[in-house]
Scaffold this active site. Structure first.
Site, PDB file in Angstrom:
ATOM      1  N   GLU A  78       0.615   3.861   1.807  1.00  0.00           N
ATOM      2  CA  GLU A  78       0.929   4.342   3.156  1.00  0.00           C
ATOM      3  C   GLU A  78       2.095   3.554   3.746  1.00  0.00           C
ATOM      4  O   GLU A  78       2.946   4.116   4.448  1.00  0.00           O
ATOM      5  CB  GLU A  78      -0.301   4.223   4.073  1.00  0.00           C
ATOM      6  CG  GLU A  78      -1.486   5.046   3.631  1.00  0.00           C
ATOM      7  CD  GLU A  78      -2.417   4.331   2.635  1.00  0.00           C
ATOM      8  OE1 GLU A  78      -1.929   3.435   1.906  1.00  0.00           O
ATOM      9  OE2 GLU A  78      -3.593   4.679   2.580  1.00  0.00           O
ATOM     10  N   CYS A 101       0.838  -1.203   0.000  1.00  0.00           N
ATOM     11  CA  CYS A 101       0.000   0.000   0.000  1.00  0.00           C
ATOM     12  C   CYS A 101       0.877   1.259   0.000  1.00  0.00           C
ATOM     13  O   CYS A 101       2.020   1.249   0.478  1.00  0.00           O
ATOM     14  CB  CYS A 101      -0.899   0.027   1.231  1.00  0.00           C
ATOM     15  SG  CYS A 101      -2.321  -1.065   1.139  1.00  0.00           S
ATOM     16  N   CYS A 128      -6.782   1.750   4.281  1.00  0.00           N
ATOM     17  CA  CYS A 128      -7.312   0.444   4.719  1.00  0.00           C
ATOM     18  C   CYS A 128      -6.944   0.210   6.183  1.00  0.00           C
ATOM     19  O   CYS A 128      -6.132   0.932   6.771  1.00  0.00           O
ATOM     20  CB  CYS A 128      -6.769  -0.667   3.832  1.00  0.00           C
ATOM     21  SG  CYS A 128      -5.025  -1.048   4.097  1.00  0.00           S
TER      22      CYS A 128
HETATM   23  N1  THU Z   1      -4.222   0.532  -1.473  1.00  0.00           N
HETATM   24  C1  THU Z   1      -3.373   1.416  -0.900  1.00  0.00           C
HETATM   25  O1  THU Z   1      -2.308   1.739  -1.456  1.00  0.00           O
HETATM   26  N2  THU Z   1      -3.709   1.942   0.297  1.00  0.00           N
HETATM   27  C2  THU Z   1      -4.846   1.640   0.994  1.00  0.00           C
HETATM   28  O2  THU Z   1      -5.029   2.105   2.105  1.00  0.00           O
HETATM   29  C3  THU Z   1      -5.851   0.795   0.366  1.00  0.00           C
HETATM   30  C4  THU Z   1      -5.472   0.109  -0.893  1.00  0.00           C
HETATM   31  C5  THU Z   1      -3.835  -0.059  -2.754  1.00  0.00           C
HETATM   32  C6  THU Z   1      -3.491  -1.531  -2.679  1.00  0.00           C
HETATM   33  C7  THU Z   1      -3.767  -1.988  -4.080  1.00  0.00           C
HETATM   34  O3  THU Z   1      -2.599  -1.802  -4.855  1.00  0.00           O
HETATM   35  C8  THU Z   1      -4.853  -1.045  -4.576  1.00  0.00           C
HETATM   36  O4  THU Z   1      -4.881   0.048  -3.672  1.00  0.00           O
HETATM   37  C9  THU Z   1      -6.226  -1.659  -4.643  1.00  0.00           C
HETATM   38  O5  THU Z   1      -6.569  -2.229  -3.439  1.00  0.00           O
END
Ligand code: THU
Length: 160
Positions: free
Chosen positions: A75, A73, A112
């Protein structure tokens, strides 16, 4: 026995242009980070940027993998970059934005649960609240005063 209510207030702005200058700039860094996302599978790009108490800016973007669970992610990438820098400064604000190929994101995108947990670890470690600014591609912007507000019942090292 009894019930407990947990609630929190946060600021809602009608658009990025209503952010204070420093926050506006930080959100632009998050937008810039988003351009570096590697998201060929979800086609959902996330950009995150932080500013610390010394004025340093760090950026992170999501990085996916053909083995889906390995996706990183934005973050997490951001916090790893900050940690690896060796900075002892306090993280003041994190800005997060996203882009989906399939539709226009007209509302803020929230981190998330796993990312909230990572942000919370740092907030507790530095004993100083981390502001969160959330935005889609257009529409409202949320300003949240601290990570604890979005992760109110926490698992922390005090349990270990
Ligand atoms: N994703 C993030 O980078 N941060 C979050 O807090 C939620 C999801 C990304 C992970 C994945 O590459 C894409 O978003 C779809 O879930």
């Amino acid at each position: 026995m009894g019930k407990q209510l947990i609630s929190f207030e946060f600021e809602v702005l009608d658009g990025q242009n209503l952010l204070e200058e420093d926050d506006f700039t930080l959100m632009n860094h998050a937008k810039g980070a988003l351009e570096q996302a590697y998201a060929p599978y979800s086609k959902f790009k996330v950009g995150a940027a932080l500013v610390d108490s010394e004025g340093n800016i760090f950026k992170g973007a999501n990085m996916e993998n053909a083995a889906y669970p390995m996706c990183i992610c934005a973050e997490g990438a951001l916090l790893t970059a900050f940690n690896t820098s060796g900075s002892e400064a306090t993280v003041l604000t994190v800005a997060i934005t996203a882009h989906a190929d399939s539709h226009v994101l007209n509302h803020p995108v929230a981190p998330c649960g796993a990312c909230r947990q990572m942000l919370s670890e740092l907030e507790i470690k530095q004993n100083h609240p981390i502001r969160l600014i959330l935005m889609g591609e257009q529409g409202k912007v949320y300003i949240i005063d601290r990570i604890k507000d979005v992760l109110p019942i926490q698992f922390t090292s005090s349990e270990l």
